[in-house]
Motif scaffolding. Structure first.
Motif, PDB file in Angstrom:
ATOM      1  N   MET A   1       0.856  -1.167   0.000  1.00 49.14           N
ATOM      2  CA  MET A   1       0.000   0.000   0.000  1.00 49.14           C
ATOM      3  C   MET A   1       0.900   1.227   0.000  1.00 49.14           C
ATOM      4  SD  MET A   1      -2.748   1.236   2.898  1.00 49.14           S
ATOM      5  CE  MET A   1      -3.743  -0.196   2.729  1.00 49.14           C
ATOM      6  N   ASN A   2       0.579   2.179  -0.853  1.00 49.89           N
ATOM      7  CA  ASN A   2       1.414   3.378  -0.871  1.00 49.89           C
ATOM      8  C   ASN A   2       1.036   4.309   0.289  1.00 49.89           C
ATOM      9  OD1 ASN A   2      -0.797   4.990  -1.721  1.00 49.89           O
ATOM     10  ND2 ASN A   2      -0.341   4.591  -3.863  1.00 49.89           N
ATOM     11  N   LYS A   3       1.981   5.162   0.648  1.00 50.37           N
ATOM     12  CA  LYS A   3       1.819   6.021   1.821  1.00 50.37           C
ATOM     13  C   LYS A   3       0.622   6.972   1.717  1.00 50.37           C
ATOM     14  CE  LYS A   3       4.393   9.002   4.930  1.00 50.37           C
ATOM     15  NZ  LYS A   3       5.703   9.602   5.225  1.00 50.37           N
ATOM     16  N   PRO A   4       0.414   7.664   0.579  1.00 52.74           N
ATOM     17  CA  PRO A   4      -0.743   8.561   0.509  1.00 52.74           C
ATOM     18  C   PRO A   4      -2.083   7.845   0.729  1.00 52.74           C
ATOM     19  CG  PRO A   4       0.772   9.029  -1.288  1.00 52.74           C
ATOM     20  CD  PRO A   4       1.257   7.789  -0.626  1.00 52.74           C
ATOM     21  N   LEU A   5      -2.219   6.631   0.221  1.00 49.64           N
ATOM     22  CA  LEU A   5      -3.450   5.879   0.436  1.00 49.64           C
ATOM     23  C   LEU A   5      -3.609   5.527   1.904  1.00 49.64           C
ATOM     24  CD1 LEU A   5      -5.970   4.393  -0.515  1.00 49.64           C
ATOM     25  CD2 LEU A   5      -4.506   2.436  -1.074  1.00 49.64           C
ATOM     26  N   PHE A   6      -2.527   5.062   2.536  1.00 58.20           N
ATOM     27  CA  PHE A   6      -2.570   4.728   3.958  1.00 58.20           C
ATOM     28  C   PHE A   6      -2.966   5.946   4.787  1.00 58.20           C
ATOM     29  CE2 PHE A   6      -0.343   4.377   8.081  1.00 58.20           C
ATOM     30  CZ  PHE A   6      -1.027   3.285   8.598  1.00 58.20           C
ATOM     31  N   ILE A   7      -2.344   7.082   4.515  1.00 52.76           N
ATOM     32  CA  ILE A   7      -2.645   8.312   5.265  1.00 52.76           C
ATOM     33  C   ILE A   7      -4.088   8.742   5.025  1.00 52.76           C
ATOM     34  CG2 ILE A   7      -2.041  10.752   5.535  1.00 52.76           C
ATOM     35  CD1 ILE A   7      -0.034   8.728   6.771  1.00 52.76           C
ATOM     36  N   ARG A   8      -4.584   8.569   3.805  1.00 61.23           N
ATOM     37  CA  ARG A   8      -5.986   8.911   3.513  1.00 61.23           C
ATOM     38  C   ARG A   8      -6.934   8.068   4.364  1.00 61.23           C
ATOM     39  NH1 ARG A   8      -9.571   7.145  -1.368  1.00 61.23           N
ATOM     40  NH2 ARG A   8     -11.406   8.383  -0.945  1.00 61.23           N
ATOM     41  N   ILE A   9      -6.655   6.786   4.460  1.00 58.33           N
ATOM     42  CA  ILE A   9      -7.488   5.898   5.274  1.00 58.33           C
ATOM     43  C   ILE A   9      -7.404   6.290   6.746  1.00 58.33           C
ATOM     44  CG2 ILE A   9      -7.753   3.511   6.082  1.00 58.33           C
ATOM     45  CD1 ILE A   9      -6.792   2.643   3.252  1.00 58.33           C
ATOM     46  N   VAL A  10      -6.189   6.518   7.244  1.00 56.53           N
ATOM     47  CA  VAL A  10      -5.993   6.891   8.643  1.00 56.53           C
ATOM     48  C   VAL A  10      -6.725   8.187   8.967  1.00 56.53           C
ATOM     49  CG1 VAL A  10      -4.247   7.657  10.319  1.00 56.53           C
ATOM     50  CG2 VAL A  10      -3.817   5.638   8.909  1.00 56.53           C
ATOM     51  N   ASP A  11      -6.579   9.202   8.119  1.00 52.58           N
ATOM     52  CA  ASP A  11      -7.231  10.492   8.361  1.00 52.58           C
ATOM     53  C   ASP A  11      -8.753  10.365   8.367  1.00 52.58           C
ATOM     54  OD1 ASP A  11      -4.775  11.719   8.568  1.00 52.58           O
ATOM     55  OD2 ASP A  11      -4.797  12.529   6.527  1.00 52.58           O
ATOM     56  N   LYS A  12      -9.286   9.593   7.435  1.00 45.13           N
ATOM     57  CA  LYS A  12     -10.743   9.410   7.354  1.00 45.13           C
ATOM     58  C   LYS A  12     -11.261   8.682   8.601  1.00 45.13           C
ATOM     59  CE  LYS A  12     -14.496   9.264   4.582  1.00 45.13           C
ATOM     60  NZ  LYS A  12     -15.129  10.345   3.907  1.00 45.13           N
ATOM     61  N   LEU A  13     -10.547   7.649   9.031  1.00 49.46           N
ATOM     62  CA  LEU A  13     -10.955   6.925  10.233  1.00 49.46           C
ATOM     63  C   LEU A  13     -10.874   7.819  11.464  1.00 49.46           C
ATOM     64  CD1 LEU A  13      -9.269   3.459   9.622  1.00 49.46           C
ATOM     65  CD2 LEU A  13     -11.701   3.979   9.557  1.00 49.46           C
ATOM     66  N   ALA A  14      -9.808   8.610  11.568  1.00 52.39           N
ATOM     67  CA  ALA A  14      -9.642   9.487  12.733  1.00 52.39           C
ATOM     68  C   ALA A  14     -10.731  10.546  12.800  1.00 52.39           C
ATOM     69  CB  ALA A  14      -8.270  10.153  12.697  1.00 52.39           C
ATOM     70  N   SER A  15     -11.181  11.008  11.651  1.00 52.92           N
ATOM     71  CA  SER A  15     -12.189  12.074  11.663  1.00 52.92           C
ATOM     72  C   SER A  15     -13.624  11.557  11.788  1.00 52.92           C
ATOM     73  CB  SER A  15     -12.054  12.932  10.408  1.00 52.92           C
ATOM     74  OG  SER A  15     -12.395  12.181   9.259  1.00 52.92           O
ATOM     75  N   GLU A  16     -13.868  10.312  11.403  1.00 52.50           N
ATOM     76  CA  GLU A  16     -15.250   9.828  11.353  1.00 52.50           C
ATOM     77  C   GLU A  16     -15.602   8.710  12.331  1.00 52.50           C
ATOM     78  OE1 GLU A  16     -17.435  10.033   8.089  1.00 52.50           O
ATOM     79  OE2 GLU A  16     -16.218  11.566   7.134  1.00 52.50           O
ATOM     80  N   VAL A  17     -14.617   8.020  12.866  1.00 45.93           N
ATOM     81  CA  VAL A  17     -14.905   6.870  13.729  1.00 45.93           C
ATOM     82  C   VAL A  17     -14.338   7.135  15.122  1.00 45.93           C
ATOM     83  CG1 VAL A  17     -14.625   4.379  14.003  1.00 45.93           C
ATOM     84  CG2 VAL A  17     -14.760   5.357  11.710  1.00 45.93           C
ATOM     85  N   PRO A  18     -15.192   7.240  16.130  1.00 50.81           N
ATOM     86  CA  PRO A  18     -14.718   7.544  17.489  1.00 50.81           C
ATOM     87  C   PRO A  18     -13.661   6.566  18.009  1.00 50.81           C
ATOM     88  CG  PRO A  18     -17.099   7.734  17.378  1.00 50.81           C
ATOM     89  CD  PRO A  18     -16.654   7.175  16.064  1.00 50.81           C
ATOM     90  N   TYR A  19     -13.765   5.286  17.658  1.00 49.12           N
ATOM     91  CA  TYR A  19     -12.793   4.295  18.141  1.00 49.12           C
ATOM     92  C   TYR A  19     -11.371   4.665  17.742  1.00 49.12           C
ATOM     93  CZ  TYR A  19     -10.292  -0.047  18.876  1.00 49.12           C
ATOM     94  OH  TYR A  19      -9.373  -0.980  19.283  1.00 49.12           O
ATOM     95  N   PHE A  20     -11.199   5.265  16.580  1.00 46.32           N
ATOM     96  CA  PHE A  20      -9.866   5.566  16.074  1.00 46.32           C
ATOM     97  C   PHE A  20      -9.354   6.946  16.478  1.00 46.32           C
ATOM     98  CE2 PHE A  20     -11.102   2.072  13.354  1.00 46.32           C
ATOM     99  CZ  PHE A  20      -9.964   1.299  13.410  1.00 46.32           C
ATOM    100  N   GLN A  21     -10.116   7.695  17.229  1.00 47.77           N
ATOM    101  CA  GLN A  21      -9.665   9.011  17.682  1.00 47.77           C
ATOM    102  C   GLN A  21      -8.834   8.842  18.954  1.00 47.77           C
ATOM    103  OE1 GLN A  21     -13.428  11.003  18.017  1.00 47.77           O
ATOM    104  NE2 GLN A  21     -13.648  11.174  15.799  1.00 47.77           N
ATOM    105  N   GLN A  22      -7.679   9.502  18.988  1.00 45.67           N
ATOM    106  CA  GLN A  22      -6.810   9.407  20.156  1.00 45.67           C
ATOM    107  C   GLN A  22      -7.409  10.233  21.290  1.00 45.67           C
ATOM    108  OE1 GLN A  22      -2.800  10.910  19.689  1.00 45.67           O
ATOM    109  NE2 GLN A  22      -2.014   9.346  21.074  1.00 45.67           N
ATOM    110  N   ARG A  23      -7.508   9.599  22.435  1.00 46.35           N
ATOM    111  CA  ARG A  23      -8.090  10.274  23.601  1.00 46.35           C
ATOM    112  C   ARG A  23      -7.169  10.115  24.810  1.00 46.35           C
ATOM    113  NH1 ARG A  23     -12.413   7.486  21.180  1.00 46.35           N
ATOM    114  NH2 ARG A  23     -12.101   5.732  22.554  1.00 46.35           N
ATOM    115  N   ARG A  24      -7.430  10.884  25.817  1.00 47.72           N
ATOM    116  CA  ARG A  24      -6.692  10.765  27.081  1.00 47.72           C
ATOM    117  C   ARG A  24      -7.441   9.814  28.003  1.00 47.72           C
ATOM    118  NH1 ARG A  24      -2.475  14.082  27.445  1.00 47.72           N
ATOM    119  NH2 ARG A  24      -2.413  15.838  26.022  1.00 47.72           N
ATOM    120  N   ASP A  25      -6.673   9.061  28.798  1.00 44.72           N
ATOM    121  CA  ASP A  25      -7.310   8.156  29.753  1.00 44.72           C
ATOM    122  C   ASP A  25      -7.605   8.895  31.055  1.00 44.72           C
ATOM    123  OD1 ASP A  25      -4.901   8.337  31.110  1.00 44.72           O
ATOM    124  OD2 ASP A  25      -4.244   6.310  30.597  1.00 44.72           O
ATOM    125  N   ALA A  26      -8.010   8.180  32.076  1.00 49.31           N
ATOM    126  CA  ALA A  26      -8.401   8.797  33.347  1.00 49.31           C
ATOM    127  C   ALA A  26      -7.241   9.512  34.031  1.00 49.31           C
ATOM    128  CB  ALA A  26      -8.977   7.742  34.281  1.00 49.31           C
TER     129      ALA A  26
END
Length: 151
Positions: A1-26
């Motif tokens: 997989m080329n890097k731009p495609l990977f980054i596109r997938i990562v960015d889309k997941l981070a913006s649209e799917v709560p599971y993939f958003q980085q959060r702080r713990d307790a």
């Protein structure tokens, strides 16, 4: 997989799917990044890695790695399914046929091929599971060929 495609997938997941958003713990520490989760999922699919293989490399437990894979596959189908997992339209088929003819393959829409590739570093424990008539362990290498896959 080329890097731009990977980054596109990562960015889309981070913006649209709560599971993939980085959060702080307790305690206020940052949790796992989107890159860690996506890398684990893609490596498990690509290399057939075990879920517990990422504990040192990506600092993920087996349970979290399996959760990443499950969420990744569901999310990719939901986010990209309409665009990439649809049946080809007559216009798509004609475009593929025209491109195949231009490249010297009239009547070809796409090509799937496979071959047995000798596995030189196969472990002794697995050797009998991957050995065929030749007496040497092999793995199956599969390839899908299409003129537009590099994009």
């Amino acid at each position: 997989m080329n890097k731009p495609l990977f980054i596109r997938i990562v960015d889309k997941l981070a913006s649209e799917v709560p599971y993939f958003q980085q959060r702080r713990d307790a305690t206020g520490r940052l949790g796992l990044s989107t890159l860690q989760k996506c890398t684990a999922a893609i490596r498990m699919m690509t290399y057939g890695s075990a879920a517990d293989a990422f504990d040192e490399y990506l600092r993920l437990s087996e349970t979290v790695a399996l959760s990443c894979l499950d969420n990744f596959t569901d999310s990719v189908v939901n986010l990209f399914g309409d665009e990439y997992l649809r049946r080809p339209t007559p216009a798509d088929l004609q475009r593929l046929l025209d491109e195949g003819e231009l490249r010297g393959f009239p009547g070809m829409i796409g090509s799937i091929d496979c071959m047995h590739w000798e596995w030189k570093n196969c472990s002794t424990a697995w050797k009998c599971q991957y050995t065929r008539e030749s007496g040497k362990p092999t793995i199956v290498l599969e390839a899908v060929a299409s003129y537009d896959l590099w994009i």
